[in-house]
Design a protein around this motif. Structure first.
Motif, PDB file in Angstrom:
ATOM      1  N   ARG A 143      -5.910  17.352  26.982  1.00  0.00           N
ATOM      2  CA  ARG A 143      -5.756  17.930  28.326  1.00  0.00           C
ATOM      3  C   ARG A 143      -7.107  18.043  29.022  1.00  0.00           C
ATOM      4  N   PHE A 188      -7.240  18.323  33.253  1.00  0.00           N
ATOM      5  CA  PHE A 188      -6.169  19.218  33.661  1.00  0.00           C
ATOM      6  C   PHE A 188      -6.427  20.637  33.179  1.00  0.00           C
ATOM      7  N   THR A 189      -5.958  21.599  33.958  1.00  0.00           N
ATOM      8  CA  THR A 189      -6.001  22.998  33.544  1.00  0.00           C
ATOM      9  C   THR A 189      -4.673  23.348  32.874  1.00  0.00           C
ATOM     10  N   GLN A 190      -4.665  24.455  32.160  1.00  0.00           N
ATOM     11  CA  GLN A 190      -3.416  24.939  31.564  1.00  0.00           C
ATOM     12  C   GLN A 190      -2.375  25.222  32.640  1.00  0.00           C
ATOM     13  N   VAL A 191      -2.812  25.731  33.765  1.00  0.00           N
ATOM     14  CA  VAL A 191      -1.896  26.049  34.868  1.00  0.00           C
ATOM     15  C   VAL A 191      -1.233  24.774  35.388  1.00  0.00           C
ATOM     16  N   GLN A 192      -1.996  23.722  35.538  1.00  0.00           N
ATOM     17  CA  GLN A 192      -1.429  22.451  36.012  1.00  0.00           C
ATOM     18  C   GLN A 192      -0.406  21.891  35.027  1.00  0.00           C
ATOM     19  N   VAL A 193      -0.709  21.957  33.753  1.00  0.00           N
ATOM     20  CA  VAL A 193       0.211  21.456  32.729  1.00  0.00           C
ATOM     21  C   VAL A 193       1.472  22.311  32.715  1.00  0.00           C
ATOM     22  N   LYS A 235       2.789  24.009  35.168  1.00  0.00           N
ATOM     23  CA  LYS A 235       3.602  23.710  36.348  1.00  0.00           C
ATOM     24  C   LYS A 235       4.374  22.413  36.161  1.00  0.00           C
ATOM     25  N   ALA A 236       3.715  21.398  35.623  1.00  0.00           N
ATOM     26  CA  ALA A 236       4.371  20.102  35.414  1.00  0.00           C
ATOM     27  C   ALA A 236       5.492  20.202  34.382  1.00  0.00           C
ATOM     28  N   GLN A 279       1.781  29.471  32.084  1.00  0.00           N
ATOM     29  CA  GLN A 279       0.467  29.161  31.519  1.00  0.00           C
ATOM     30  C   GLN A 279       0.346  29.794  30.135  1.00  0.00           C
ATOM     31  N   ALA A 299       2.982  15.498  30.954  1.00  0.00           N
ATOM     32  CA  ALA A 299       2.343  16.321  31.989  1.00  0.00           C
ATOM     33  C   ALA A 299       0.875  15.965  32.197  1.00  0.00           C
ATOM     34  N   ILE A 300       0.231  15.414  31.171  1.00  0.00           N
ATOM     35  CA  ILE A 300      -1.184  15.037  31.318  1.00  0.00           C
ATOM     36  C   ILE A 300      -1.354  13.524  31.449  1.00  0.00           C
TER      37      ILE A 300
END
Length: 101
Positions: free
Chosen positions: A41, A46-51, A53-54, A59, A83-84
């Protein structure tokens, strides 16, 4: 010094001890997988938040996965990797024959 065989070393392990050993082994595998997913990741930026959300999760759930605090099944690993920008591939090998599943 003769250490004996593996059978000699494990002969006195009770079913309860075996269950605990297996649980610790599973925890270590989850921790290793989580660490590897976190490394992937971060390498992808990517941030944990982005992952999260996807994947449609929190989070906090991503944090659990990356710390090894959550059991990882193949669908969760596949969703995380998707997601990544990656994919989970499984290869079955029997003798000299390998098939991507």
């Amino acid at each position: 010094m003769n250490l004996g065989s593996m059978d000699d070393l494990t002969a006195d392990i009770t079913p309860e001890k075996r269950e605990r050993i297996d649980a610790i082994k599973a925890e270590m595998i989850d921790a290793e997988r989580g660490h590897e997913l976190a490394s992937l990741r971060k390498a992808q930026g990517f941030t944990q938040v982005q992952v999260a959300k996807a994947m449609g999760v929190t989070q906090g759930r991503i944090s659990q996965i990356e710390r090894g605090a959550a059991r990882l099944d193949t669908s969760t690993m596949a969703a995380y990797l998707h997601a990544i920008g990656g994919e989970l591939t499984i290869t079955a090998t029997v003798g000299n024959l390998s098939v991507r599943l």
